[in-house]
Write a protein that holds these residues in place. Structure first.
Motif, mmCIF file in Angstrom:
data_model
loop_
_atom_site.group_PDB
_atom_site.id
_atom_site.type_symbol
_atom_site.label_atom_id
_atom_site.label_comp_id
_atom_site.label_asym_id
_atom_site.label_seq_id
_atom_site.Cartn_x
_atom_site.Cartn_y
_atom_site.Cartn_z
ATOM 1 N N ARG A 172 -17.323 -32.106 -8.892
ATOM 2 C CA ARG A 172 -18.175 -31.181 -8.118
ATOM 3 C C ARG A 172 -18.047 -29.738 -8.598
ATOM 4 N N ASN A 173 -16.870 -29.392 -9.111
ATOM 5 C CA ASN A 173 -16.629 -28.001 -9.503
ATOM 6 C C ASN A 173 -16.902 -27.726 -10.978
ATOM 7 N N CYS A 174 -17.324 -28.759 -11.697
ATOM 8 C CA CYS A 174 -17.620 -28.575 -13.123
ATOM 9 C C CYS A 174 -18.980 -27.912 -13.325
ATOM 10 N N ASN A 175 -19.145 -27.272 -14.472
ATOM 11 C CA ASN A 175 -20.417 -26.712 -14.901
ATOM 12 C C ASN A 175 -21.504 -27.799 -14.847
ATOM 13 N N GLU A 176 -22.600 -27.546 -14.179
ATOM 14 C CA GLU A 176 -23.641 -28.558 -13.993
ATOM 15 C C GLU A 176 -24.354 -28.922 -15.297
ATOM 16 N N ASP A 177 -24.280 -28.057 -16.279
ATOM 17 C CA ASP A 177 -24.959 -28.326 -17.547
ATOM 18 C C ASP A 177 -24.125 -29.179 -18.499
ATOM 19 N N ARG A 178 -23.002 -29.642 -18.027
ATOM 20 C CA ARG A 178 -22.094 -30.432 -18.878
ATOM 21 C C ARG A 178 -22.748 -31.757 -19.281
ATOM 22 N N GLN A 179 -22.156 -32.395 -20.298
ATOM 23 C CA GLN A 179 -22.484 -33.770 -20.674
ATOM 24 C C GLN A 179 -21.375 -34.658 -20.092
ATOM 25 N N THR A 180 -21.749 -35.675 -19.322
ATOM 26 C CA THR A 180 -20.765 -36.517 -18.634
ATOM 27 C C THR A 180 -20.723 -37.899 -19.267
ATOM 28 N N LEU A 181 -19.508 -38.356 -19.549
ATOM 29 C CA LEU A 181 -19.299 -39.669 -20.175
ATOM 30 C C LEU A 181 -18.385 -40.485 -19.270
ATOM 31 N N LYS A 192 -20.970 -47.282 -9.841
ATOM 32 C CA LYS A 192 -22.417 -47.011 -9.845
ATOM 33 C C LYS A 192 -22.741 -45.802 -8.974
ATOM 34 N N ALA A 193 -22.069 -45.705 -7.826
ATOM 35 C CA ALA A 193 -22.294 -44.573 -6.924
ATOM 36 C C ALA A 193 -21.837 -43.270 -7.573
ATOM 37 N N LEU A 194 -20.715 -43.314 -8.270
ATOM 38 C CA LEU A 194 -20.203 -42.128 -8.961
ATOM 39 C C LEU A 194 -21.211 -41.656 -10.008
ATOM 40 N N ALA A 195 -21.750 -42.609 -10.769
ATOM 41 C CA ALA A 195 -22.741 -42.273 -11.788
ATOM 42 C C ALA A 195 -24.009 -41.704 -11.158
ATOM 43 N N ARG A 196 -24.445 -42.338 -10.067
ATOM 44 C CA ARG A 196 -25.669 -41.911 -9.386
ATOM 45 C C ARG A 196 -25.545 -40.486 -8.850
ATOM 46 N N ASN A 197 -24.362 -40.142 -8.340
ATOM 47 C CA ASN A 197 -24.164 -38.845 -7.691
ATOM 48 C C ASN A 197 -23.881 -37.703 -8.668
ATOM 49 N N TYR A 198 -23.288 -38.017 -9.821
ATOM 50 C CA TYR A 198 -22.787 -36.921 -10.660
ATOM 51 C C TYR A 198 -23.258 -36.961 -12.111
ATOM 52 N N MET A 199 -24.155 -37.891 -12.453
ATOM 53 C CA MET A 199 -24.648 -37.941 -13.828
ATOM 54 C C MET A 199 -26.159 -37.728 -13.846
ATOM 55 N N LYS A 200 -26.683 -37.320 -14.982
ATOM 56 C CA LYS A 200 -28.108 -37.000 -15.091
ATOM 57 C C LYS A 200 -28.958 -38.272 -14.995
#
Length: 526
Positions: A172-181, A192-200
């Motif tokens: 939640r506190n990371c830069n929103e423009d990051r690339q998430t892996l 799946k919920a984690l991906a849905r909530n915090y990935m593009k």
């Protein structure tokens, strides 16, 4: 189907040079499919087994796209365990050797002040466990506004270990423009919920089919011992079973160096291989092992990747590897070319759950063997010595020594002379000096108090106060139970109630203290 090469995946030149130095030319399935997606800048879910090269799959594209910026952390990588954090960090250092990118591993059980100093020395990538990373964020040592990459490695394991709240606070506190892996062997609803909530929304999902694994040509056994007796157990295995060509696997480079040094002192034909050794030395060692000049090779998993020797009769795991697939890769070094092979694993009581997991995943049985006793070793070696002498008698190549034999028999009996020669030959064959069978005993329990040796002394910066704090914090000992502390230059001693010794060893063995891995033993004669 023609194999893809790393040079075709769009990676940077410095990273490709490092990959070439590591001995890789063709990517694994997860590397082949994930790297192009990541180079295009997409968020990614990577679903693959452990041991398939995931670290290189995310590390190579991240490092290709990263430029060093003084004083700014560009990537956060979360792992479920300290062991995996160290492993990932070491792999990233190898991949970034020509980029000048600095990686720091952070985890509990090690000095947070040392980790803070390392981060403030221009660290670019932080790899760590969620709890320690969150602690450093709250201390404002790790700042998240400039983060370009966030990696969740073995996400399913982190959730199983109860790290969900910590992970969500970090994300939640990371830069929103990051690339998430996000990498995970399984895909439960919570992932799946984690991906849905915090990935593009345009994230890509790469799934690699699970390959079947086989260990049919290898007999597998384990020996259970206490941590302090692991090395003697290894020596007894080597002396009793006398493998003609064996590989001993270790989890760290330091462990390789220590085992090689100690085995060489005992007269074993042994050399070691790990990533810090020069390519030339590794090649010479491998050639000597292949030719049989060296009978025992001690290696890390990474260094052993290039070993292709068909005559290896035994593989010995000095300790269980971190990943089940690594176990398969290790024991696969024997039982090749239609030969039968044998794999031995040395475990302590705390390793038993991991051993059961390996058997469950591989659908195999790993039987227990008793640690060879001195009497058994003596008998086995005696038979070998007698067999060797009889073979030499048959060759009739001893005539030149007849006169010397006559001279000896003028003053001593032939029986005494033979006995002395047999004793000398036996000592050559049995490299470890063993004087009793107490390897599995707990004699110190007979007394109320035990004297404990620890391999850290004044030169490491230890003080009585620091030692007490370590034993209280990491070993959960009561301060008033720690007595008679003696601090020497290279090691120290203290007294503890005998009933607490096993618990202390389980919690503290191998932990980092004063920048060293802790080794504790019962002090003899103290």
């Amino acid at each position: 189907m023609e194999k893809v090469k790393f040079t075709e995946l769009g990676l940077g030149e410095e990273v490709l040079r490092a990959i070439e130095d590591m001995g890789f030319e063709n990517p694994s399935d997860i590397q082949r499919d994930a790297i192009p997606v990541l180079m295009e800048g997409h968020d990614l879910i990577g679903q693959a087994q452990t041991g398939t090269g995931k670290t290189l799959a995310f590390g190579a594209p991240i490092l290709s796209g990263m430029e060093k910026t003084r004083g700014q952390i560009k990537a956060i990588m979360l792992t479920p365990t300290r062991e995996l954090a160290i492993q990932v960090s070491e792999e990233l250092k190898r991949i970034s050797k020509y980029k000048g990118i600095k990686t720091t591993a952070v985890y509990g059980g090690s000095s947070i002040q040392d980790q803070i100093r390392a981060i403030k020395s221009n660290t670019d990538i932080v790899v760590g466990t969620p709890g320690r990373v969150l602690d450093l964020i709250r201390r404002r040592v790790i700042r998240l506004e400039n983060i370009e990459y966030l990696v969740l490695d073995e996400a399913d394991e982190m959730l199983n270990m109860g790290f969900l709240d910590d992970i969500e606070e970090i994300v939640r506190n990371c830069n929103e423009d990051r690339q998430t892996l996000l990498f995970s062997a399984t895909m439960p609803d919570r992932i799946k919920a984690l991906a849905r909530n915090y990935m593009k929304p345009d994230l890509k999902h790469v799934k690699i089919a699970k390959k079947s694994i086989t260990t049919a040509s290898v007999e597998q056994f384990y020996f259970e011992t206490k941590a302090r007796n692991r090395f003697e157990t290894l020596c007894r295995i080597l002396d009793f079973y006398a493998p003609t060509s064996s590989i001993i696997f270790c989890n760290t480079k330091k462990e390789v160096d220590e085992i090689v040094a100690n085995l060489q002192k005992k007269g074993y034909s042994v050399e070691g291989m790990h990533g810090d050794m020069t390519q030339g030395f590794r090649m010479r060692t491998l050639e000597n092992f292949r030719e049989g000049t060296i009978k025992v090779l001690v290696a890390t998993d990474v260094a052993a990747r290039g070993i292709d020797v068909s005559h290896v009769t035994h593989v010995i795991n000095y300790g269980l590897p971190f990943e089940t697939d690594s176990y398969v890769h290790r024991i696969g070094r024997t039982g090749r070319a239609n030969r039968e092979g044998t794999a031995y694993t040395i475990v302590t009581s705390k390793d038993k759950p991991k051993l059961k997991q390996i058997q469950r995943v591989l659908k195999c049985v790993i039987d227990r063997k008793d640690i060879p006793k001195i009497e058994e070793i003596f008998k086995a070696k005696s038979e070998l010595v007698i067999k060797t002498i009889r073979e030499e008698l048959d060759k009739k190549e001893y005539e030149g020594f007849i006169e010397m034999a006559k001279e000896l028999t003028e003053t001593d009996s032939a029986l005494d002379i033979i006995a002395v020669l047999l004793s000398m030959k036996y000592k050559e064959e049995t490299s470890y000096e063993m004087d009793d069978d107490s390897i599995e005993g707990t004699d110190y329990m007979k007394s109320e108090e035990a004297r404990i040796f620890i391999n850290i002394g004044k030169k490491d910066g230890i003080t009585k106060r620091k030692l007490i704090s370590f034993l209280v914090d990491e070993g959960h000992m009561k301060e008033n139970a720690i007595k008679n502390i003696t601090i020497l230059d290279k090691f120290s001693f203290f007294n503890l109630k005998s009933k607490d010794v096993e618990r202390l060893f389980k919690r503290c063995q191998g932990r980092k203290f004063c920048k060293r891995a802790v080794n504790m033993e019962i002090a003899k004669g103290k």
